[in-house]
Design a protein around this motif. Structure first.
Motif, PDB file in Angstrom:
ATOM      1  N   ASP A 103       0.867  -1.173   0.000  1.00  0.00           N
ATOM      2  CA  ASP A 103       0.000   0.000   0.000  1.00  0.00           C
ATOM      3  C   ASP A 103       0.910   1.231   0.000  1.00  0.00           C
ATOM      4  OD1 ASP A 103      -1.592   2.166   0.594  1.00  0.00           O
ATOM      5  OD2 ASP A 103      -2.599   1.232   2.308  1.00  0.00           O
ATOM      6  N   PHE A 104       0.898   1.964  -1.119  1.00  0.00           N
ATOM      7  CA  PHE A 104       1.834   3.082  -1.259  1.00  0.00           C
ATOM      8  C   PHE A 104       1.539   4.225  -0.285  1.00  0.00           C
ATOM      9  CE2 PHE A 104       2.140   0.952  -5.412  1.00  0.00           C
ATOM     10  CZ  PHE A 104       3.506   0.719  -5.425  1.00  0.00           C
ATOM     11  N   SER A 105       0.361   4.219   0.327  1.00  0.00           N
ATOM     12  CA  SER A 105       0.023   5.304   1.250  1.00  0.00           C
ATOM     13  C   SER A 105       0.228   4.923   2.720  1.00  0.00           C
ATOM     14  CB  SER A 105      -1.434   5.748   1.030  1.00  0.00           C
ATOM     15  OG  SER A 105      -2.299   4.683   1.328  1.00  0.00           O
ATOM     16  N   ALA A 106       0.617   3.659   2.981  1.00  0.00           N
ATOM     17  CA  ALA A 106       0.754   3.205   4.373  1.00  0.00           C
ATOM     18  C   ALA A 106       2.103   3.629   4.947  1.00  0.00           C
ATOM     19  CB  ALA A 106       0.614   1.689   4.440  1.00  0.00           C
ATOM     20  N   GLU A 107       2.096   3.897   6.258  1.00  0.00           N
ATOM     21  CA  GLU A 107       3.334   4.263   6.963  1.00  0.00           C
ATOM     22  C   GLU A 107       4.171   3.016   7.239  1.00  0.00           C
ATOM     23  OE1 GLU A 107       4.127   7.567   8.104  1.00  0.00           O
ATOM     24  OE2 GLU A 107       2.468   8.128   6.797  1.00  0.00           O
ATOM     25  N   GLY A 108       5.491   3.212   7.349  1.00  0.00           N
ATOM     26  CA  GLY A 108       6.388   2.111   7.703  1.00  0.00           C
ATOM     27  C   GLY A 108       7.099   1.519   6.499  1.00  0.00           C
ATOM     28  N   GLU A 161      14.264   6.764   9.660  1.00  0.00           N
ATOM     29  CA  GLU A 161      15.334   7.532   8.997  1.00  0.00           C
ATOM     30  C   GLU A 161      14.791   8.406   7.870  1.00  0.00           C
ATOM     31  OE1 GLU A 161      19.188   5.006   8.537  1.00  0.00           O
ATOM     32  OE2 GLU A 161      17.518   3.608   8.328  1.00  0.00           O
ATOM     33  N   VAL A 162      13.519   8.195   7.509  1.00  0.00           N
ATOM     34  CA  VAL A 162      12.950   8.794   6.300  1.00  0.00           C
ATOM     35  C   VAL A 162      11.958   9.889   6.660  1.00  0.00           C
ATOM     36  CG1 VAL A 162      11.447   8.260   4.308  1.00  0.00           C
ATOM     37  CG2 VAL A 162      13.276   6.675   4.976  1.00  0.00           C
ATOM     38  N   THR A 163      11.965  10.966   5.874  1.00  0.00           N
ATOM     39  CA  THR A 163      10.899  11.975   5.938  1.00  0.00           C
ATOM     40  C   THR A 163      10.254  12.005   4.557  1.00  0.00           C
ATOM     41  OG1 THR A 163      12.159  13.287   7.528  1.00  0.00           O
ATOM     42  CG2 THR A 163      10.351  14.401   6.367  1.00  0.00           C
ATOM     43  N   GLY A 164       9.013  11.520   4.465  1.00  0.00           N
ATOM     44  CA  GLY A 164       8.368  11.393   3.166  1.00  0.00           C
ATOM     45  C   GLY A 164       8.316   9.929   2.768  1.00  0.00           C
ATOM     46  N   ARG A 165       8.643   9.655   1.509  1.00  0.00           N
ATOM     47  CA  ARG A 165       8.425   8.279   1.010  1.00  0.00           C
ATOM     48  C   ARG A 165       9.498   7.914  -0.011  1.00  0.00           C
ATOM     49  NH1 ARG A 165       2.602   7.339  -1.614  1.00  0.00           N
ATOM     50  NH2 ARG A 165       3.357   9.141  -2.779  1.00  0.00           N
ATOM     51  N   ILE A 166       9.925   6.655   0.049  1.00  0.00           N
ATOM     52  CA  ILE A 166      10.858   6.107  -0.936  1.00  0.00           C
ATOM     53  C   ILE A 166      10.232   4.853  -1.533  1.00  0.00           C
ATOM     54  CG2 ILE A 166      13.190   5.240  -1.354  1.00  0.00           C
ATOM     55  CD1 ILE A 166      14.068   6.670   1.226  1.00  0.00           C
ATOM     56  N   ILE A 167      10.123   4.823  -2.852  1.00  0.00           N
ATOM     57  CA  ILE A 167       9.626   3.633  -3.555  1.00  0.00           C
ATOM     58  C   ILE A 167      10.814   3.059  -4.315  1.00  0.00           C
ATOM     59  CG2 ILE A 167       8.015   2.758  -5.301  1.00  0.00           C
ATOM     60  CD1 ILE A 167       6.244   5.238  -4.677  1.00  0.00           C
ATOM     61  N   ILE A 168      11.143   1.793  -4.030  1.00  0.00           N
ATOM     62  CA  ILE A 168      12.335   1.147  -4.593  1.00  0.00           C
ATOM     63  C   ILE A 168      11.918  -0.048  -5.447  1.00  0.00           C
ATOM     64  CG2 ILE A 168      14.522  -0.002  -4.072  1.00  0.00           C
ATOM     65  CD1 ILE A 168      14.459   1.390  -1.302  1.00  0.00           C
TER      66      ILE A 168
END
Ligand SMILES: [Zn+2]
Length: 330
Positions: free
Chosen positions: A11-16, A79-86
């Motif tokens: 889920d691209f909108s979920a936290e974690g 460690e992240v602020t925002g989102r990283i899609i890999i």
């Protein structure tokens, strides 16, 4: 247009941190209701920009997948602020086969954009990036290397763009990446490229060429790993200072930077990557191999520059790219 057949298991909108797949149904002889399972990791922590990171756009280029499989397993959400899609291996069937293009449809991912939801496997993956993943992104980093047939001086690159604000942001990220070389890149054939799709959407897009020959080295993999961390820091997604780079800027001014083989044979390189080359110099000889006694064909440089890419295999075919030159920007 019809919906993409690709179903993400994340889920691209979920936290974690989520590790999952882009599942693409692919019915075939050995699996009637089978799927192509493209690995994906999403790391999200609160509000902030989104970075979309890809390797394996071409399946025989390894620095990107090494850096991204490593990043995906090691990053923590805090460690992240925002989102990283890999997506470490964008053309996953090509990556598994160790080939530039897909063994399923011969699709070259970087000539398949905008793709098609009812097209081939490669076109379906391209369409998913075009209509689902790219719109989520602010910053896009797509790793390339030379693959089995080219070898490059390691550089990070962006393109000259009509929108100068967008172009400046891209070159700021190239600078942050901190490869030994940084390139203002001219494309030989920009139609259908992921680069072009991202840029036309207004995204800040950067790419690399970090080596080649169908392998990676300790040095080139290290450049990729440091580079992606630096880009995420410069984008404000990872904390910490961007490491000092000491990069040298290069420019590909026009098509005269490319030299192509006009016949096939055995190639003798006369310059190595990074060497200065003068206009008119013979960059490589191509020996006819059918018989002894014939003079080699000489491939000459059409401009002054340094050698940034060269044909990798020992045998060359008519039309192959033999050498690419670039000029050092003062
Ligand atoms: Zn590539």
């Amino acid at each position: 247009m019809r919906a993409s057949p690709i179903a993400p298991t994340v889920d691209f909108s979920a936290e974690g941190v989520q590790h999952g797949f882009l599942r693409l149904p692919y019915s075939r002889d050995d699996s009637a209701w089978g799927s192509v399972m493209i690995p994906v990791t999403v790391i999200k922590n609160g509000e902030g920009p989104t970075a979309l990171l890809t390797g394996g756009n071409h399946g025989d280029e390894y620095e990107g997948p090494i850096a991204l499989f490593d990043l995906a397993r090691s990053l923590r959400a805090e460690e992240v602020t925002g989102r990283i899609i890999i997506v470490p291996a964008m053309n996953y069937p090509a990556f598994l086969a160790g080939t530039r293009t897909s063994p399923i449809d011969r699709g070259n991912m970087n000539r398949s954009f905008p793709g098609a939801p009812d097209g081939t496997v490669t076109q379906k993956i391209a369409d998913y990036f075009q209509r689902t993943l790219l719109p989520l992104a602010d910053v896009v980093l797509d790793f390339h290397s030379g693959g089995k047939t080219l070898d490059f001086l390691p550089f990070c690159a962006a393109h000259i763009l009509p929108d100068k604000a967008q172009e400046a942001k891209a070159f700021d990220l190239v600078s942050a990446f901190g490869a030994p070389w940084s390139m203002k890149m001219l494309e030989i054939d920009a139609v259908g490229m992921y680069d072009t799709a991202a840029e036309e959407m207004g995204k800040v897009f950067i790419t690399t060429e970090l080596g080649g020959g169908g392998t990676a080295t300790a040095k080139s993999a290290g450049i990729a790993k440091r580079g992606v961390a630096n880009v995420l820091k410069a984008a404000g997604i990872l904390r910490g200072a961007v490491g000092a780079s000491g990069t040298t800027w290069l420019d590909m001014p026009d098509g005269s930077c490319f030299s192509f083989a006009e016949d096939g044979g055995l190639i003798e390189p006369l310059f190595d990557l990074g060497d200065p080359v003068a206009a008119g110099a013979v960059v490589a000889r191509i020996y006819p191999v059918g018989r002894t006694g014939a003079a080699p064909l000489e491939v000459t440089a059409k401009m002054d520059g340094i050698l940034v890419a060269r044909h990798f295999p020992g045998l060359v075919k008519p039309g192959d790219c033999v050498s690419v030159l670039a000029v050092v920007v003062a």
